[in-house]
Design an enzyme around this catalytic site. Structure first.
Site, PDB file in Angstrom:
ATOM      1  N   LYS A   2       8.586   8.724  48.247  1.00  0.00           N
ATOM      2  CA  LYS A   2       9.408   7.638  47.697  1.00  0.00           C
ATOM      3  C   LYS A   2      10.443   8.167  46.703  1.00  0.00           C
ATOM      4  CE  LYS A   2       7.523   4.858  44.697  1.00  0.00           C
ATOM      5  NZ  LYS A   2       6.351   5.698  44.918  1.00  0.00           N
TER       6      LYS A   2
ATOM      7  N   THR B 168      11.474  11.272  46.371  1.00  0.00           N
ATOM      8  CA  THR B 168      12.375  12.159  47.117  1.00  0.00           C
ATOM      9  C   THR B 168      13.463  11.354  47.819  1.00  0.00           C
ATOM     10  OG1 THR B 168      10.515  13.655  47.477  1.00  0.00           O
ATOM     11  CG2 THR B 168      12.444  13.986  48.869  1.00  0.00           C
TER      12      THR B 168
ATOM     13  N   ARG C 181      11.268   7.053  36.941  1.00  0.00           N
ATOM     14  CA  ARG C 181      10.358   7.092  35.798  1.00  0.00           C
ATOM     15  C   ARG C 181      10.083   8.526  35.361  1.00  0.00           C
ATOM     16  NH1 ARG C 181       5.278   4.430  38.126  1.00  0.00           N
ATOM     17  NH2 ARG C 181       6.046   5.539  39.951  1.00  0.00           N
TER      18      ARG C 181
ATOM     19  N   LYS D 191      -2.009  14.155  41.752  1.00  0.00           N
ATOM     20  CA  LYS D 191      -0.775  13.585  42.294  1.00  0.00           C
ATOM     21  C   LYS D 191       0.417  14.532  42.194  1.00  0.00           C
ATOM     22  CE  LYS D 191       2.321   9.592  41.734  1.00  0.00           C
ATOM     23  NZ  LYS D 191       3.502  10.299  41.215  1.00  0.00           N
TER      24      LYS D 191
ATOM     25  N   ALA E 279       1.978   2.023  38.369  1.00  0.00           N
ATOM     26  CA  ALA E 279       2.070   0.770  39.125  1.00  0.00           C
ATOM     27  C   ALA E 279       0.705   0.236  39.525  1.00  0.00           C
ATOM     28  CB  ALA E 279       2.935   0.962  40.362  1.00  0.00           C
TER      29      ALA E 279
ATOM     30  N   PHE F 165       4.115   3.586  43.703  1.00  0.00           N
ATOM     31  CA  PHE F 165       3.155   3.406  44.787  1.00  0.00           C
ATOM     32  C   PHE F 165       3.718   2.516  45.893  1.00  0.00           C
ATOM     33  CE2 PHE F 165       0.050   4.476  41.271  1.00  0.00           C
ATOM     34  CZ  PHE F 165      -0.188   5.757  41.721  1.00  0.00           C
TER      35      PHE F 165
ATOM     36  N   PHE G 157       9.326  14.835  58.615  1.00  0.00           N
ATOM     37  CA  PHE G 157       8.533  16.051  58.522  1.00  0.00           C
ATOM     38  C   PHE G 157       8.796  16.874  59.787  1.00  0.00           C
ATOM     39  CE2 PHE G 157       6.504  13.868  55.136  1.00  0.00           C
ATOM     40  CZ  PHE G 157       5.691  14.753  54.434  1.00  0.00           C
TER      41      PHE G 157
ATOM     42  N   TRP H 291      14.819  15.813  52.451  1.00  0.00           N
ATOM     43  CA  TRP H 291      13.937  16.840  51.888  1.00  0.00           C
ATOM     44  C   TRP H 291      14.453  18.230  52.260  1.00  0.00           C
ATOM     45  CZ3 TRP H 291      10.973  20.937  53.497  1.00  0.00           C
ATOM     46  CH2 TRP H 291      10.050  21.451  52.571  1.00  0.00           C
TER      47      TRP H 291
END
Length: 558
Positions: free
Chosen positions: A73, A75, A96, A107, A275, A303, A383, A411
């Protein structure tokens, strides 16, 4: 191309002096308060001077429920911001700050990944500009003043059994969830049971992220209810005369932080409530400032959309008068396969049927987001193991629901890999199609607000709570807090309160274990299931692999 870790990519970045990043937004050097060469705070006076400027378009980036397979998210937020700038738009990213607990736990960081990152990565994920330390200090100052007031005679007649204000620290530490303080004799005070939460769950964090200026900050801090008297009257931080000193500690922390992406585009990184146990959005002051300076502001909510987006809409937008123009829903083929029942070890194998089965989770989020009246586009975060057939399955599923799913390679390629997404987002935002409205009205009862979120967003069959919870909600309504929105504290891994229940479950039960009043922040927290406000470290924490190398550089941070 050989694989490079996020920290290696970030370390190789060609960063511009922070004054040059400020110049892109029309912020003069004297309005920047530098923290080194590559990060700065924006002065309060400059922000006040922006009041009469028109707002840009607000874009929310959210995601399907997180899985160990990864969604990306943040990224995508960074990649989209870079892509908008590449196609000629003036865009600002708002995310954030990272909490130390997850960084050293499981995480990892919160600065994006691959070629779509915000830098400086190490500083952002560690101490940064000291905002979290200031929040921790302000919170614990109040805690110290409560016990000190009782020690010196307790003129407010605080009932030690009804003190609700706990202490905090910015680290995952399960040993501190329940503690006893003031042991050791008369000189140490009166022993009582309490505990610690993680800093990102602090009401002070929520207040800083919702306050509009220093005056509003001090008012909200003063409204914090720390406990009750023996006559069951609320005791506030203002009663303890703590609000002024807390504001002093938070004076610099209130100023948004300006940094840059790998492509030297401006990014505001400010505030960091979780969150799953708080409201999961960056600060209102950073978002509002960015909207005055950019044509498009790309922000994220923590999240999955059932938590972050719901709270972004129902709490942040409601409280700050914000109106989002479009929503990006991030998904990965790998995560959808995991939602479809595939084990993590088998995610590299093509499995179109599992993608189609797991897409139910994606579909539920699309339906929920649409219920807020905001147009949606799906970003498929690519990916290398994704196959054409799997990607086509996601796009076909989204198309059948009336939304476009766009393959994004940010990415690996940075902003260039998200240009198609950027063009679609700009088109949606400029179309004026958004008719944003929160899910429920202020006048609904607190229990009905909890029920509305649980049944309309989580698709629960019922919501349960014992008599004490119902009595507490009714008492708060009678005390004048019934208009507040609700902040659901729930596992991020599922629509239900069972973290192992993936996909799009329906008819489950949501047990509300406890409710807490955050009078200063302006919401009621409903703690559901077994969610903890002080996380623990995993069996093998990331901290075991984080160290300095022989050149004094950080290794192992991700």
């Amino acid at each position: 191309m050989s694989f490079r870790s996020d920290i290696e990519i970030a370390r190789a970045a060609v960063k511009r002096p922070i004054r040059e990043i400020g110049e892109k937004l029309g912020i003069s050097e004297q309005d920047l308060l530098p923290y080194g060469h590559d990060k700065a705070k924006i002065s309060e006076g400059f922000i006040r001077g922006l009041a009469d400027r028109p707002d840009g378009k607000l874009i929310l980036v959210t995601a399907i429920n997180p899985t160990p397979a990864g969604e990306g998210k943040t990224t995508t937020t960074v990649g989209l911001g870079d892509a908008l700038n590449r196609i000629g738009k003036k865009a600002v990213v708002c995310i954030r700050e990272a909490s130390l607990g997850p960084n050293f736990g499981m995480k990892g960081g919160a600065a994006g990944g691959g070629m779509a990152q915000v830098v400086p990565m190490e500083e952002m994920n560690l101490h940064f500009t000291g905002d979290f330390h200031a929040i921790t200090s302000a919170h614990n100052l109040l805690a110290a003043m409560i016990d000190n007031h009782i020690y010196w005679g307790n003129s407010l007649d605080i009932d030690e059994r009804r003190i609700t204000w706990r202490r905090v620290m910015d680290m995952n530490d399960r040993a501190l969830r329940d503690t006893v303080v003031s042991l050791g004799g008369v000189s140490n005070g009166f022993p009582r049971q309490t505990g610690f939460d993680i800093t990102v769950a602090s009401e002070v964090m929520a207040i800083l992220c919702l306050a509009t200026d220093l005056q509003d900050l001090e008012r909200r801090l003063g409204d914090i209810i720390v406990g009750y008297t023996r006559a069951k009257a609320p005791v506030t931080a203002r009663d303890l005369k703590a609000d002024g000193a807390m504001t002093v500690l938070l004076k610099d922390a209130m100023q948004p932080n300006l940094v840059q992406t790998l492509e030297n585009n401006p990014a505001f990184v400010h505030g960091g409530p979780f969150a799953n146990i708080a409201h999961g959005c960056n600060s209102v002051i950073a978002t509002r400032t960015a909207l005055k300076l950019g044509d498009y502001v790309v922000t994220e909510a923590g999240f999955g959309a059932d938590l972050g987006a719901e709270k972004f809409f129902n709490i942040k937008c409601r409280k700050a008068g914000l109106s989002p123009a479009a929503v990006v829903l991030v998904a990965t083929v790998r995560a959808l396969k995991m939602n479809g029942g595939v084990a993590r070890a088998d995610l590299g194998l093509e499995n179109v049927a599992a993608v189609q089965a797991g897409a139910a989770n994606l579909g539920r989020h699309i339906e929920n987001l649409r219920s807020f009246g905001v147009p949606v586009v799906v970003a498929i975060n690519h990916f290398h193991s994704d196959t054409e057939a799997e990607i086509a399955a996601v796009q076909a599923y989204a198309s059948a629901m009336g939304v476009e799913a766009i393959l994004c390679r940010h990415w690996a390629e940075g902003g260039a890999g998200a240009e198609a997404l950027a063009r679609r987002v700009a088109e949606l935002a400029d179309s004026g199609a958004a008719q944003f409205a929160p899910l429920y009205g202020d006048d609904l009862s607190l229990w009905d607000k909890i029920n509305t979120v649980a049944k309309k967003i989580y698709r629960a069959g019922e919501v349960t709570a014992d008599k004490a919870v119902h009595a507490q909600l009714k008492a708060w309504e009678e005390a004048g807090y019934g208009h507040l929105p609700v902040c659901m504290a729930k596992t991020q891994y599922s629509f239900s309160t069972d973290p192992d229940l993936r996909g799009a479950p329906e008819g489950h039960t949501v047990p509300v274990r406890e409710v807490r009043l955050s009078a200063g922040a302006g919401f009621i927290v409903a703690i559901c299931g077994e969610i903890m406000t002080m996380p623990g470290l995993p069996r093998v924490p990331a901290a075991e692999s984080i160290r300095l190398n022989t050149e004094g550089q950080v290794e192992g941070l991700f």
